[in-house]
Design an enzyme around this catalytic site. Structure first.
Site: not given
Ligand code: DGL
Length: 272
Positions: A14-15, A46-47, A77-78, A156, A188-190
């Site tokens: 993931d990011s 990454y978003g 990560c989505n 986070e 989003c995996t967060h």
């Molecule tokens: N966990 C990332 C996702 O599922 C989002 C976090 C990011 O923006 O890096 O998209």
């Protein structure tokens, strides 16, 4: 083509910390597997990045995970799944990949809802991947998609299931586009960390879905169908980040309840 062995590890990336919610589900579903996790903290979030940039990061991370001998790679990560899944399949022809979008879309489409909401980063929503895949499986479905860029940084920083997160979540979810939805996808995996706040907001009127358990199940199925399930783990899990900070380690503990020791791997600075 190299023959894979069941004793090889599972690569997950993931990011940053978000993918640890997926890693946790995978380690609970597949208790004998060794996991190698990579969080690309140099490039977080990454978003907010372009699809081209995300694809380049993913390419380098997958090269690293394959050098570590992973038998399957989970794009946890989505934003990365939306931008890079297809290109990764083309580039690493013989590698098994699982993304976090398809298992969630399949799970939701099976339920026969009339109207669903999707919340995610800008990269994921702007790619249109959820809307497109959901409508491929269920053409008449109404899909309301909203970018929620404050949520991942808020989580986070440790703000979840409290006053701050409740206020931000309420602000996003009271958007009129979500009126009358049957289900909400946490794309989003967060976001599994704020699932309770979201459930409270909807007071049981809306079903909430995330990708953790469905992705773990898909990893299980993919490995089982190729006889690649490990029956006896020999090594502890390994967790790497591209840039180590103590605050990151603190955040990681929120996402991954198990034992965790994080090491910096400078794949961007040393070449590989
Ligand atoms: N966990 C990332 C996702 O599922 C989002 C976090 C990011 O923006 O890096 O998209």
């Amino acid at each position: 083509m190299e023959v894979k062995k069941s004793s090889q590890p599972i690569g997950i990336f993931d990011s940053g910390v978000g993918g640890l919610t997926v890693a946790d589900a995978v380690s609970r579903r597949l208790v004998h597997e060794e996991i190698i996790y990579f969080g690309d903290t140099v490039h977080l979030p990454y978003g907010e990045k372009s699809a081209d940039a995300i694809r380049y990061y993913c390419l380098q991370i997958v090269k690293f995970l394959l050098k570590e001998d992973c038998k399957i790679v989970v794009i946890a990560c989505n934003s990365a799944s939306a931008a890079a899944y297809r290109p990764l399949l083309d580039f690493f022809e013989h590698t098994l990949f699982v993304n976090v979008v398809d298992p969630l879309v399949e799970e939701v489409a099976r339920r026969g809802f009339q109207s669903v909401g999707v919340i995610a980063t800008k990269a994921t929503i702007q790619s249109g991947v959820y809307e497109q895949k959901l409508k491929e499986l269920q053409p008449g479905l109404r899909v309301a998609s909203l970018t929620t860029p404050l949520l991942a940084p808020m989580i986070e920083e440790g703000f979840f299931n409290g006053v701050v997160s409740r206020t931000v979540i309420e602000n996003y979810l009271s958007n009129p586009m979500f009126e009358g939805i049957d289900a909400l996808l946490l794309a989003c995996t967060h976001y599994p960390l704020i699932k309770k706040n979201i459930q409270d907001f909807f007071e049981g009127r809306v079903q909430i879905f995330d990708s953790t358990d469905v992705v773990a199940q898909q990893v299980y199925t993919r490995l089982a169908s190729r006889n690649l399930l490990n029956d006896r783990r020999r090594q502890p899990h390994r967790f790497y980040v591209s840039d180590y900070t103590p605050s990151f380690e603190g955040a990681a503990r929120l996402f991954y309840p198990g034992e965790i020791q994080i090491e910096e791997k400078r794949i961007w600075r040393e070449g590989m």
